[in-house]
Design a protein around this motif. Structure first.
Motif: not given
Length: 291
Positions: A207, A52, A55
């Motif tokens: 992220e 995750q 990406c």
């Protein structure tokens, strides 16, 4: 054959399917490697969390590459009033918008938190607004300098009428130039580019911040929040610079904005950004690998 004497072919800027497929396959392989490292416990958080993260980093780089093509850049000709756009380079201008977006996104992340909650979305909105606001102010001041400082009206050299206002351009364009100033479509394109750049850069930062917050406590004793913020900021800015330079090479010179024929080159930049994002993202994750 020297590099100076070489001339671009007739298909310069054209999309290259074979090279693009190879790049995408390599990116998928790198994402698969991240999955393996996560499942083996080398990267913190587990396989799905790692995939995750990488990406969404790749998605952020694609947003940046797309946004850069909206930004009106005129380079040295613009400084002399001989081309529309802002008198600087693509990479420098895109990086400025990205940094402004990162500051806004980082503030929102520190205030509201991250994760897939309200803090995540507020961080992305803050980053997009920061990048868009920076470009809006920059474009406004550039037009003030052109109109009142140089005495030239905004006029495009790529279209006969502004696609938004429908204003005729040829009547205001000086002979011997490619246009000058920042036409309304270029101004709007700059703001859109800033929004995409700030959004993509903030997505990468958020992220990485989540990943480092999960990985660093397993490596160090004590408070690691400041270190996570620092690492996430360093790598987010570094990745943004890589994508900005790749996009600049794809544009090759100046661009007026979304109405410019060079804008159609953006698919190549997105493919390159996906591969570069996968490479840079994996490196950023491996910095805190538990070997």
């Amino acid at each position: 054959m020297s590099a100076i004497a070489a001339k671009p072919g007739a298909n310069a800027g054209a999309f290259q399917p074979v090279a693009s497929i190879i790049a995408l396959v390599i990116a998928v392989i790198l994402i698969g490697a991240a999955y393996f490292l996560g499942s083996a416990g080398i990267l913190a958080g587990g396989a799905l969390f790692v995939v995750q993260t990488i990406c969404l980093i790749v998605l952020g780089t694609a947003l940046i590459a797309f946004g850069v093509h909206f930004v009106p850049v005129g380079g040295a000709p613009a400084a002399m009033g001989q081309a529309p756009g802002i008198a600087t380079g693509v990479a420098m201008l895109a990086t400025g918008a990205g940094l402004a977006g990162l500051f806004g996104g980082a503030w929102a992340a520190a205030t509201f938190g991250t994760g897939f909650g309200s803090g995540f979305w507020l961080s992305l909105v803050g980053g997009a607004i920061g990048g868009g606001l920076m470009m809006a102010i920059t474009c406004l001041m550039v037009n003030i300098s052109y109109v009142f400082g140089m005495g030239i009206p905004p006029a495009s050299g790529k279209v006969a009428k502004d696609p938004i206002t429908k204003d005729t351009q040829a009547a205001y364009k000086s002979q011997g130039t490619e246009g000058h100033g920042l036409p309304f479509i270029s101004y709007v394109g700059g703001v859109i580019g800033g929004l995409f750049g700030g959004l993509g850069g903030t997505l990468i930062y958020v992220e990485l911040l989540d990943f480092y917050n999960a990985a660093l406590p397993k490596m160090f004793v004590g408070e690691t929040g400041a270190l996570a913020v620092g690492l996430a900021g360093i790598f987010a800015i570094g990745i943004f610079l890589v994508i900005a330079v790749l996009s600049a090479y794809n544009i090759t010179g100046t661009i007026e904005g979304p109405h410019d024929p060079k804008f159609k080159r953006f698919p190549r930049a997105i493919v390159a950004a996906i591969l570069a994002g996968a490479v840079c993202g994996l490196v950023a994750l491996l910095v805190v690998a538990a070997f």
